[in-house]
Scaffold this motif. Structure first.
Motif, PDB file in Angstrom:
ATOM      1  N   GLY A  46     -59.319  35.288 -65.590  1.00 15.01           N
ATOM      2  CA  GLY A  46     -59.209  36.448 -64.716  1.00 15.01           C
ATOM      3  C   GLY A  46     -60.389  36.616 -63.781  1.00 15.01           C
ATOM      4  N   ALA A  47     -61.368  35.706 -63.828  1.00 21.10           N
ATOM      5  CA  ALA A  47     -62.575  35.801 -62.999  1.00 21.10           C
ATOM      6  C   ALA A  47     -62.386  34.984 -61.732  1.00 21.10           C
ATOM      7  CB  ALA A  47     -63.793  35.299 -63.779  1.00 21.10           C
ATOM      8  N   LEU A  48     -62.410  35.651 -60.573  1.00 23.04           N
ATOM      9  CA  LEU A  48     -62.224  34.946 -59.310  1.00 23.04           C
ATOM     10  C   LEU A  48     -63.356  33.950 -59.068  1.00 23.04           C
ATOM     11  CD1 LEU A  48     -61.097  37.914 -57.012  1.00 23.04           C
ATOM     12  CD2 LEU A  48     -59.655  36.225 -58.148  1.00 23.04           C
ATOM     13  N   GLY A  49     -63.041  32.908 -58.322  1.00 21.53           N
ATOM     14  CA  GLY A  49     -64.024  31.889 -57.985  1.00 21.53           C
ATOM     15  C   GLY A  49     -63.645  30.500 -58.450  1.00 21.53           C
ATOM     16  N   PHE A  50     -62.612  30.372 -59.247  1.00 20.29           N
ATOM     17  CA  PHE A  50     -62.210  29.076 -59.797  1.00 20.29           C
ATOM     18  C   PHE A  50     -61.404  28.236 -58.810  1.00 20.29           C
ATOM     19  CE2 PHE A  50     -58.654  26.776 -61.885  1.00 20.29           C
ATOM     20  CZ  PHE A  50     -59.361  25.831 -62.608  1.00 20.29           C
ATOM     21  N   GLY A  51     -60.476  28.862 -58.089  1.00 19.42           N
ATOM     22  CA  GLY A  51     -59.416  28.140 -57.404  1.00 19.42           C
ATOM     23  C   GLY A  51     -59.873  27.119 -56.387  1.00 19.42           C
ATOM     24  N   LEU A  52     -60.752  27.511 -55.454  1.00 20.23           N
ATOM     25  CA  LEU A  52     -61.133  26.581 -54.391  1.00 20.23           C
ATOM     26  C   LEU A  52     -61.914  25.385 -54.941  1.00 20.23           C
ATOM     27  CD1 LEU A  52     -61.158  25.827 -51.428  1.00 20.23           C
ATOM     28  CD2 LEU A  52     -63.221  27.214 -51.159  1.00 20.23           C
ATOM     29  N   PRO A  53     -63.004  25.576 -55.703  1.00 13.98           N
ATOM     30  CA  PRO A  53     -63.690  24.390 -56.221  1.00 13.98           C
ATOM     31  C   PRO A  53     -62.833  23.576 -57.188  1.00 13.98           C
ATOM     32  CG  PRO A  53     -64.648  26.403 -57.133  1.00 13.98           C
ATOM     33  CD  PRO A  53     -63.727  26.814 -56.034  1.00 13.98           C
ATOM     34  N   ALA A  54     -61.983  24.233 -57.972  1.00 16.11           N
ATOM     35  CA  ALA A  54     -61.100  23.477 -58.864  1.00 16.11           C
ATOM     36  C   ALA A  54     -60.176  22.576 -58.068  1.00 16.11           C
ATOM     37  CB  ALA A  54     -60.292  24.420 -59.739  1.00 16.11           C
ATOM     38  N   SER A  55     -59.683  23.064 -56.928  1.00 14.57           N
ATOM     39  CA  SER A  55     -58.808  22.231 -56.100  1.00 14.57           C
ATOM     40  C   SER A  55     -59.564  21.027 -55.559  1.00 14.57           C
ATOM     41  CB  SER A  55     -58.210  23.051 -54.957  1.00 14.57           C
ATOM     42  OG  SER A  55     -59.183  23.416 -53.993  1.00 14.57           O
ATOM     43  N   ASP A  96     -44.083  16.355 -54.715  1.00 12.41           N
ATOM     44  CA  ASP A  96     -45.053  16.120 -55.792  1.00 12.41           C
ATOM     45  C   ASP A  96     -46.402  16.799 -55.547  1.00 12.41           C
ATOM     46  OD1 ASP A  96     -45.846  14.514 -53.687  1.00 12.41           O
ATOM     47  OD2 ASP A  96     -46.322  12.765 -54.921  1.00 12.41           O
ATOM     48  N   THR A  97     -46.444  17.754 -54.643  1.00 14.83           N
ATOM     49  CA  THR A  97     -47.687  18.465 -54.349  1.00 14.83           C
ATOM     50  C   THR A  97     -48.198  19.196 -55.585  1.00 14.83           C
ATOM     51  OG1 THR A  97     -47.141  18.751 -52.006  1.00 14.83           O
ATOM     52  CG2 THR A  97     -48.727  20.311 -52.947  1.00 14.83           C
ATOM     53  N   VAL A  98     -49.488  19.083 -55.830  1.00 13.34           N
ATOM     54  CA  VAL A  98     -50.151  19.813 -56.917  1.00 13.34           C
ATOM     55  C   VAL A  98     -50.609  21.149 -56.357  1.00 13.34           C
ATOM     56  CG1 VAL A  98     -52.070  19.816 -58.549  1.00 13.34           C
ATOM     57  CG2 VAL A  98     -50.902  17.669 -57.984  1.00 13.34           C
ATOM     58  N   LEU A  99     -50.237  22.223 -57.032  1.00 13.45           N
ATOM     59  CA  LEU A  99     -50.529  23.573 -56.560  1.00 13.45           C
ATOM     60  C   LEU A  99     -51.662  24.174 -57.378  1.00 13.45           C
ATOM     61  CD1 LEU A  99     -49.738  26.047 -54.806  1.00 13.45           C
ATOM     62  CD2 LEU A  99     -48.081  26.637 -56.586  1.00 13.45           C
ATOM     63  N   VAL A 100     -52.690  24.675 -56.688  1.00 15.98           N
ATOM     64  CA  VAL A 100     -53.783  25.412 -57.316  1.00 15.98           C
ATOM     65  C   VAL A 100     -53.738  26.828 -56.756  1.00 15.98           C
ATOM     66  CG1 VAL A 100     -56.257  25.488 -57.789  1.00 15.98           C
ATOM     67  CG2 VAL A 100     -55.127  23.283 -57.406  1.00 15.98           C
ATOM     68  N   GLU A 101     -53.744  27.818 -57.636  1.00 18.84           N
ATOM     69  CA  GLU A 101     -53.494  29.202 -57.195  1.00 18.84           C
ATOM     70  C   GLU A 101     -54.663  30.120 -57.485  1.00 18.84           C
ATOM     71  OE1 GLU A 101     -52.983  33.272 -57.932  1.00 18.84           O
ATOM     72  OE2 GLU A 101     -52.921  31.860 -59.624  1.00 18.84           O
ATOM     73  N   GLU A 102     -55.048  30.908 -56.488  1.00 19.63           N
ATOM     74  CA  GLU A 102     -55.941  32.039 -56.713  1.00 19.63           C
ATOM     75  C   GLU A 102     -55.651  33.117 -55.665  1.00 19.63           C
ATOM     76  OE1 GLU A 102     -60.622  32.829 -56.747  1.00 19.63           O
ATOM     77  OE2 GLU A 102     -59.995  31.334 -58.222  1.00 19.63           O
ATOM     78  N   SER A 103     -54.445  33.649 -55.776  1.00 20.25           N
ATOM     79  CA  SER A 103     -54.017  34.781 -54.964  1.00 20.25           C
ATOM     80  C   SER A 103     -53.268  35.722 -55.897  1.00 20.25           C
ATOM     81  CB  SER A 103     -53.116  34.309 -53.808  1.00 20.25           C
ATOM     82  OG  SER A 103     -52.729  35.394 -52.987  1.00 20.25           O
ATOM     83  N   PRO A 104     -53.994  36.406 -56.777  1.00 25.74           N
ATOM     84  CA  PRO A 104     -53.357  37.031 -57.945  1.00 25.74           C
ATOM     85  C   PRO A 104     -52.325  38.094 -57.633  1.00 25.74           C
ATOM     86  CG  PRO A 104     -55.695  37.638 -57.785  1.00 25.74           C
ATOM     87  CD  PRO A 104     -55.460  36.528 -56.822  1.00 25.74           C
ATOM     88  N   GLY A 148     -59.771  37.304 -49.967  1.00 25.40           N
ATOM     89  CA  GLY A 148     -60.891  37.867 -50.712  1.00 25.40           C
ATOM     90  C   GLY A 148     -61.408  36.897 -51.756  1.00 25.40           C
ATOM     91  N   SER A 149     -60.507  36.273 -52.505  1.00 23.39           N
ATOM     92  CA  SER A 149     -60.947  35.418 -53.607  1.00 23.39           C
ATOM     93  C   SER A 149     -61.642  34.162 -53.109  1.00 23.39           C
ATOM     94  CB  SER A 149     -59.758  35.057 -54.504  1.00 23.39           C
ATOM     95  OG  SER A 149     -58.739  34.401 -53.779  1.00 23.39           O
ATOM     96  N   ILE A 150     -61.281  33.645 -51.951  1.00 21.62           N
ATOM     97  CA  ILE A 150     -61.910  32.414 -51.481  1.00 21.62           C
ATOM     98  C   ILE A 150     -63.391  32.604 -51.179  1.00 21.62           C
ATOM     99  CG2 ILE A 150     -61.424  32.703 -49.007  1.00 21.62           C
ATOM    100  CD1 ILE A 150     -60.811  29.702 -48.907  1.00 21.62           C
ATOM    101  N   GLN A 151     -63.802  33.841 -50.901  1.00 24.19           N
ATOM    102  CA  GLN A 151     -65.204  34.080 -50.541  1.00 24.19           C
ATOM    103  C   GLN A 151     -66.152  33.870 -51.725  1.00 24.19           C
ATOM    104  OE1 GLN A 151     -65.527  34.422 -47.334  1.00 24.19           O
ATOM    105  NE2 GLN A 151     -63.320  34.744 -47.061  1.00 24.19           N
ATOM    106  N   TYR A 152     -65.651  33.926 -52.940  1.00 25.22           N
ATOM    107  CA  TYR A 152     -66.523  33.827 -54.107  1.00 25.22           C
ATOM    108  C   TYR A 152     -67.190  32.457 -54.203  1.00 25.22           C
ATOM    109  CZ  TYR A 152     -64.860  38.259 -56.023  1.00 25.22           C
ATOM    110  OH  TYR A 152     -64.589  39.589 -56.218  1.00 25.22           O
ATOM    111  N   THR A 153     -66.467  31.410 -53.839  1.00 25.45           N
ATOM    112  CA  THR A 153     -67.018  30.054 -53.957  1.00 25.45           C
ATOM    113  C   THR A 153     -66.669  29.248 -52.712  1.00 25.45           C
ATOM    114  OG1 THR A 153     -65.062  29.554 -55.293  1.00 25.45           O
ATOM    115  CG2 THR A 153     -67.124  29.892 -56.483  1.00 25.45           C
ATOM    116  N   ILE A 154     -66.816  29.859 -51.558  1.00 22.92           N
ATOM    117  CA  ILE A 154     -66.422  29.201 -50.315  1.00 22.92           C
ATOM    118  C   ILE A 154     -67.259  27.955 -50.039  1.00 22.92           C
ATOM    119  CG2 ILE A 154     -67.933  30.537 -48.791  1.00 22.92           C
ATOM    120  CD1 ILE A 154     -65.439  30.694 -46.868  1.00 22.92           C
ATOM    121  N   GLN A 155     -68.426  27.848 -50.699  1.00 22.08           N
ATOM    122  CA  GLN A 155     -69.275  26.660 -50.515  1.00 22.08           C
ATOM    123  C   GLN A 155     -68.558  25.372 -50.910  1.00 22.08           C
ATOM    124  OE1 GLN A 155     -69.868  29.087 -52.690  1.00 22.08           O
ATOM    125  NE2 GLN A 155     -71.855  30.064 -52.352  1.00 22.08           N
TER     126      GLN A 155
END
Length: 544
Positions: A410-419, A378-386, A442-449
């Motif tokens: 299509g704009a990177l930066g959503f995946g980590l904070p959305a998760s 039942d794991t919820v998957l959030v993806e940002e590795s296009p 690469g994509s994780i760096q956009y919103t690594i905070q």
């Protein structure tokens, strides 16, 4: 005396909007002072992080969320997240402070000189109240606007000296419709066309998932016995990907998409644009001789569709109406899976490559196979590795509603904070499903905070980072566009697991299948978040 502040908080309280995502500044402190005990404030360290975390939370909770950022500077920082929230059809109430009214004419430091224009075109409504007393009613209008279809973000600019003003009466609570039924004449015409088609096909989009419409989508598919495609680059799974009628995802380029639909005389698109494209690959919009019927809740999607007849309706209500009206069909035709880059598909799985316990870099597909087999079902998957999306769907078919999230923009930066927002929603809702974010290095760096927020809330979030030391998706585009030797596409020297430690997140590097499994087991036993960095084979995939 009732102040503007008191009236506003009471309105939000009565509407159930008591979780506030924010990154406060000097112009917001007068609103946030003496923050009520029955409200929760979720701090993010950057405004795009704040907006995208709220986006994930709102989607998972199925309700609007309040976001508070800092005047013009903060909303400017958050515009990437606002773009994605608009594309995701997420109802966010985004607010920012404004300088004192007495100074606005002078445009002092941190003034927003164009509050009703700055957030365009990514908000449905933007407003700065003329009087302090208008603020509670402006919130009510903002919430109503955000919720009405198509849902989306709104923006309020709120001068910092307004909150202590007196209001004569509490804000009026209103209810607004969030669903529009289909025109009965036109839906009957669509049903007639579908019933009399020789070889129909259904294309389902993310608005079906947003409307909790999987059961209705399956019911119509089985009644007409037609293949089901996911719309191009769909940000939510609209249909169970293990269903016998599921044919995969359509490519997001014009010519290949038309080719994929060859042989179908009636094409019904429900809950998606017609169509979402990115690379230019010429060709017909749809095969010659085909007829396209489009059902959407978004008038803009309807008006910009280049082909087909459109019907404005809540997609799930339209599915119910069609299922009641169409003539049941039987077919012995087999559903053929078409494998496309950048789109989900349901093809035979190849054996996982190589000796998975050595230190040879895993391929992304091998890694996905290992992880899917090892984490709870039942794991919820959030993806940002296009660059790896097709391989991800091959190894991780989405078989339950609300278990896959990615970004529509299509704009990177959503995946980590959305998760982070989704993990908070799992906790707040009591569902407590595990959440795993699949991120590129690469994509994780956009919103690594966003790692900081995950750590501060002790979220049991797993972040899996595919470390290929490059922008692989851009190399794929370079090959497609015949643009060689583009600078800036390699990313040497990133150590994401070490960065995670700096935010209070456990960081691990796992280089083999055995190490990945061990890291996942350790993460499951941990109370807080874990980031697992996995070096992967840097082969650049084909874009289409």
């Amino acid at each position: 005396m009732t102040t503007v502040r008191d009236a506003t908080y009471q309105l939000l309280r009565e509407l159930g909007i008591t979780t506030v995502f924010g990154n406060p500044g000097s112009t917001e402190e007068t609103f946030l002072q003496d923050f009520p005990d029955d409200f929760d404030f979720v701090l993010g360290l950057h405004e795009e992080t704040v907006i995208s975390a709220a986006d994930g939370y709102a989607q998972a909770m199925r309700r609007p969320v309040l976001v508070n950022v800092h005047t013009a500077a903060g909303i400017s920082n958050g515009m990437g997240g606002l773009l994605t929230a608009a594309a995701n059809h997420t109802p966010l109430i985004v607010t920012a402070g404004q300088q004192t009214r007495e100074m606005l004419l002078l445009e002092p430091w941190l003034t927003n000189p164009a509050p009703e224009a700055l957030t365009r075109p990514w908000t449905k409504w933007a407003y700065q109240p003329v009087r302090p007393q208008d603020i509670p009613a402006a919130f009510m209008r903002a919430i109503a606007t955000a919720l009405q279809p198509p849902a989306g973000p709104v923006f309020l600019s709120l001068p910092l000296d307004d909150w202590d003003a007196e209001v004569a009466a509490p804000a009026v609570i209103r209810q607004v419709t969030t669903r529009v039924a289909p025109d009965p004449t036109l839906i009957a015409e669509f049903a007639h066309a579908l019933s009399h088609a020789q070889n129909p096909v259904l294309v389902y989009g993310a608005d079906i998932a947003r409307g909790d419409g999987w059961a209705q989508a399956v019911a119509l598919a089985e009644r007409v016995a037609a293949p089901i495609y996911a719309a191009p680059a769909s940000e939510r799974a609209p249909f169970p990907e293990d269903h016998p009628l599921y044919a995969g995802g359509l490519p997001f380029a014009q010519g290949p998409l038309s080719t994929a639909l060859s042989g179908h005389d009636v094409i019904v698109v429900v809950g998606a644009p017609v169509f979402r494209y990115y690379p230019w690959v010429p060709g017909d919009y749809i095969p010659a001789g085909s007829r396209l019927l489009h059902i959407t809740s978004d008038p803009d999607e309807s008006s910009r569709a280049p082909v087909g007849d459109s019907l404005i309706s809540d997609p799930v209500l339209a599915l119910e109406s069609l299922a009641a009206l169409v003539t049941p069909r039987e077919t012995t035709a087999s559903i053929t899976c078409r494998e496309h880059r950048m789109a989900p598909h349901r093809c035979a799985e190849p054996p996982v490559e190589g000796n998975l316990d050595d230190t040879t870099p895993l391929t992304p597909r091998a890694l996905f196979s290992i992880v899917r087999a090892h984490v709870p079902a039942d794991t919820v998957l959030v993806e940002e590795s296009p660059s790896n999306l097709a391989d991800l769907h091959a190894e991780w078919p989405i078989t339950a509603p609300d278990s896959f999230f990615t970004f529509a923009s299509g704009a990177l930066g959503f995946g980590l904070p959305a998760s982070v927002g989704i993990a908070l929603a799992e906790r707040d809702s009591g569902r407590n499903r595990p959440v795993l974010a699949m991120m590129g290095d690469g994509s994780i760096q956009y919103t690594i905070q966003a790692l900081y927020t995950a750590a501060q809330h002790s979220l049991p979030l797993v972040i899996l980072v595919l470390a290929n030391a490059e922008y692989a998706i851009l190399k794929s585009f370079g090959a497609q566009e015949k643009s060689p030797h583009v600078p800036g596409l390699d990313l040497p020297g990133l150590h994401t697991a070490r960065l995670a430690e700096g935010y209070g997140v456990t960081g691990v590097v796992a280089c083999s299948a055995a190490e990945v499994r061990r890291a996942l087991d350790d993460a499951a036993d941990r109370t807080g978040p874990t980031l697992i960095e996995v070096p992967v084979d840097p082969t650049v995939p084909s874009l289409l």
